[in-house]
Design a protein around this motif. Structure first.
Motif, short mmCIF file in Angstrom:
data_model
loop_
_atom_site.label_atom_id
_atom_site.label_comp_id
_atom_site.label_asym_id
_atom_site.label_seq_id
_atom_site.Cartn_x
_atom_site.Cartn_y
_atom_site.Cartn_z
N GLU A 1 0.83 -1.21 0.00
CA GLU A 1 0.00 0.00 0.00
C GLU A 1 0.87 1.26 0.00
O GLU A 1 0.54 2.26 -0.64
CB GLU A 1 -0.94 0.01 1.21
CG GLU A 1 -1.91 1.17 1.18
CD GLU A 1 -2.93 1.14 2.30
OE1 GLU A 1 -3.85 1.98 2.29
OE2 GLU A 1 -2.80 0.29 3.21
N PRO B 1 -4.79 4.80 -1.72
CA PRO B 1 -3.91 4.23 -0.69
C PRO B 1 -3.62 5.24 0.41
O PRO B 1 -3.42 6.44 0.15
CB PRO B 1 -2.64 3.87 -1.48
CG PRO B 1 -2.68 4.72 -2.71
CD PRO B 1 -4.14 4.88 -3.03
N TRP C 1 -6.00 -0.53 -3.94
CA TRP C 1 -6.29 0.64 -3.12
C TRP C 1 -6.43 1.85 -4.05
O TRP C 1 -5.42 2.50 -4.39
CB TRP C 1 -5.16 0.93 -2.14
CG TRP C 1 -4.89 -0.19 -1.19
CD1 TRP C 1 -5.58 -0.48 -0.06
CD2 TRP C 1 -3.83 -1.16 -1.28
NE1 TRP C 1 -5.03 -1.58 0.57
CE2 TRP C 1 -3.96 -2.02 -0.17
CE3 TRP C 1 -2.81 -1.40 -2.19
CZ2 TRP C 1 -3.09 -3.08 0.06
CZ3 TRP C 1 -1.95 -2.46 -1.98
CH2 TRP C 1 -2.09 -3.28 -0.87
N ARG D 1 -2.78 0.32 -7.32
CA ARG D 1 -3.97 1.08 -6.94
C ARG D 1 -5.26 0.35 -7.32
O ARG D 1 -6.34 0.80 -6.94
CB ARG D 1 -3.93 2.47 -7.59
CG ARG D 1 -2.94 3.41 -6.90
CD ARG D 1 -2.89 4.76 -7.57
NE ARG D 1 -1.98 5.66 -6.88
CZ ARG D 1 -2.37 6.64 -6.06
NH1 ARG D 1 -3.66 6.82 -5.84
NH2 ARG D 1 -1.50 7.41 -5.47
#
Length: 684
Positions: A67, A122, A119, A116
């Motif tokens: 992340e 993130p 996330w 991404r």
């Protein structure tokens, strides 16, 4: 955003061993047809579902680093990553974590924005500087460049790239904000700390509902939202201003371990395995010989479970567990509002006890319910929520795997430590379990003990070998764990048959066919009766074959005289009256015509038999018999059972429906990772 070409270039730098290990870690990319080039392989590795699947099975430290890489985006470096995580650039845990992620094809130098897909925001960050600046016109971009002391390129694309690069330099951003008025600095700090989640649809559309400091807007540190009155801060700027490291937990919890007698664990495992097989037999008897009512929704009510438990002499929880595991394995299913033995039971019944136990364990691993979880006792059995299937199967494998990894023989673990361990080793899975995690783990703990995979809080040798998938070691251990099936029976003068131990599948089938069950707990007992012997004869046996078969399995090699007399007496009565099935009969007063029809070779397919001078029987139903007779040149008339004529009505024929295609079943074929790695690297 990295492209397959970027990743393919990185894959070319790997050795055959490294690429083979990467392919083994990402089995979904090996599905046939196999990739034909590194570019095609890279495309598969970058698929959204593949990245999500791989990260979903990762440990907490791997998720945290991934992340953070996603937050840094393309152009990330180990130094920037270490600074974000608050560790030295040469931190061994960080290096090890990056090595694992690289070995799974999730990170490689300079590329990070592809993560991404897992996330979109993130660390709660908003869009990147490039994404936000792209919304502005060239004039606004040049004004920001002038405020920052940057001369943007001639095209909008070049201007966005140069300004985004400047804003991506954390030192420059912090130095710039240090020069801002105090109120502006305070406002920017608040915006930087805001998570994106609370702000409207998708977070990025409305932005933070704060006053936009003109000083910050003029320098691109925040961008006014085109959809609302708020502002949005580029992710790079927010990271630079947040201060403090993001969470990084490189090591799992270290729970206290207890001591347990390893021999006691194995004895308990053997006892639990034998009891589980006996429990399944007891449930089978109940379903086969009594009516187990099923609710309208397909479950089994509490009253029925209690009745089954009382009849089997077992507690209610064990009956519930056995029914659910058997149903998951296809051994049991609902039929006309009652529980019935399913197709899977026939296969199970032919297995020897070790194979039966493994079949039950395999069914348990995929069970879409947790019947022994606290709070389930008041619910009907088989009330399954298939949304929990993936979570429960992952948790079961996780519980067994964790015990195997954190303990050695002679060590035990308190079950209260498991939720914390699982949260580190399987963060996405435990997050999916939500508030049910503790109760699911408690239920799995009890269920694994009933199967002999755990005992006294320790993983058993059976549990370790099942997890390792060592078929030979597993078979050898089960031969010791579960006594070999008995192939002989004690036949007694009172017409009973007794087997001490577990009968083999062949012996069990013979005794179930020829005698009635009296007991299947402790010593297995059957009783021969006229009805049971008649049942065997109806199934195709003969008195002589029964005597031969039972003599062959008798422990002393002989049949008691009362049993032999019983078989012969029932055999003499069997078949004195015969019932023959026919499709229809042909009646005619012309006996010579019936002689001709019965003797006709063209009508041989009707299997005609003369029953009386004016009556013949056909093995085919009336419609087929009429067609065959007419095609043979005869002119039959169809009549009802009372002799009245049948008047045929011609109906318009409808076309037959098109066949429904049957989808292919079975697991997907996977390419060999070693051979594929070698071939792909040679092609490039």
């Amino acid at each position: 955003m990295p492209t397959p070409e970027h990743l393919a270039a990185h894959l070319r730098t790997l050795s055959p061993e490294e690429l083979s290990a990467l392919l083994t870690a990402r089995l979904d990319v090996l599905q046939e047809p196999a990739p034909r080039s590194l570019g095609e392989l890279a495309g598969r590795l970058l698929r959204q579902e593949s990245i999500i699947r791989t990260l979903s099975l990762s440990a907490l430290s791997h998720v945290q680093v991934a992340e953070a890489v996603a937050a840094l985006g393309d152009g990330w470096t180990v130094a920037r990553l270490a600074d974000l995580l608050g560790v030295p650039a040469d931190d061994p845990f960080l290096r090890e974590t990056l090595s694992v992620l690289a070995g799974r094809g999730l990170v490689w130098p300079g590329a990070g924005s592809h993560l991404r897909v897992m996330w979109p925001h993130p660390l709660g960050l908003g869009p990147t500087a490039a994404q936000l600046l792209q919304q502005l016109d060239v004039v606004a971009l040049r004004e920001i460049g002038a405020a920052l002391g940057v001369t943007p390129g001639r095209t909008k694309r070049a201007a966005v790239a140069e300004l985004a690069a400047w804003l991506g330099d954390a030192e420059k951003v912090r130095a710039l904000v240090a020069q801002a008025p105090a109120s502006v600095g305070t406002s920017l700090s608040r915006i930087a700390q805001q998570s994106l989640d609370p702000f409207g649809f998708g977070g990025i559309m409305l932005g933070a509902q704060m006053d936009a400091p003109p000083w910050a807007v003029d320098r691109g540190l925040v961008v006014r939202s085109p959809w609302g009155s708020g502002v949005q801060m580029p992710a790079e700027v927010a990271l630079a201003l947040r201060g403090g490291a993001v969470p990084f937990t490189p090591e799992p919890p270290s729970p206290p371990l207890g001591e347990v007698d390893a021999e006691l664990v194995e004895r308990e495992s053997a006892a639990a395995a034998a009891d589980m097989l006996s429990l399944v037999t007891a449930v089978t008897e109940l379903i086969g010989h009594t009516s187990v009512t099923v609710l309208k929704n397909g479950g089994i009510g509490i009253r029925e479970l209690r009745r089954m438990a009382k009849a089997a002499g077992r507690d209610e929880d064990r009956i519930r567990f056995a029914v659910e595991v058997m149903t998951a394995g296809g051994m049991v299913g609902g039929s006309e509002r009652v529980l019935a033995l399913g197709d899977g039971f026939e296969e199970y019944a032919t297995m020897e006890p070790p194979g039966q136990l493994l079949d039950l364990a395999d069914s348990w691993l995929g069970l879409p319910a947790c019947p022994l979880a606290p709070g389930s006792a008041g619910d009907p059995a088989l009330s399954w929520d298939y949304d929990d299937e993936a979570v429960l199967s992952g948790l079961r494998a996780g519980v067994i795997g964790l015990l195997a990894s954190v303990t050695v023989p002679g060590q035990s673990l308190d079950p209260s430590e498991l939720p914390g361990l699982l949260t580190w080793h399987m963060p996405f899975l435990t997050e999916a379990a939500r508030d049910d995690l503790d109760r699911f783990v408690a239920g799995i703990w009890r269920e694994a003990h009933l199967l002999g995979l755990l005992a006294h809080g320790a993983i058993t040798l059976l549990g370790r070998q099942l997890l390792a998938g060592d078929a030979e070691a597993l078979r050898a251990h089960l031969a010791v764990l579960i006594p070999p099936a008995r192939t002989t029976v004690v036949l007694q003068n009172d017409l009973t048959a007794v087997v001490t131990g577990t009968p083999s599948a062949a012996l069990l089938a013979l005794l179930d066919q020829t005698a009635s069950t009296e007991s299947r707990s402790g010593a297995w007992t059957w009783r021969f009766t006229p009805a049971s012997v008649l049942r065997a004869l109806d199934a195709g046996a003969t008195p002589a074959s029964l005597v031969t078969d039972l003599t062959a399995v008798a422990e002393d090699g002989r049949l008691p005289q009362p049993l032999e007399y019983l078989i012969k007496d029932v055999g003499r009565q069997h078949g004195r009256v015969q019932v023959r099935a026919v499709g229809c009969v042909l009646c005619s007063t012309d006996e010579s015509l019936l002689d001709e029809i019965v003797a006709s070779r063209a009508l041989k397919g009707l299997r005609l038999v003369r029953l009386a001078p004016t009556v013949a029987a056909s093995g085919k139903p009336p419609a087929e018999t009429l067609v065959a007779l007419r095609e043979g040149g005869y002119a039959p008339a169809e009549v009802r059972a009372d002799g009245s004529p049948v008047v045929s009505v011609v109906r318009q024929r409808k076309p037959a429906p098109a066949p429904v295609p049957v989808p292919a079943s079975g697991a997907p074929m996977l390419a060999d990772p070693v051979a594929l790695a070698d071939r792909l690297l040679k092609l490039d």
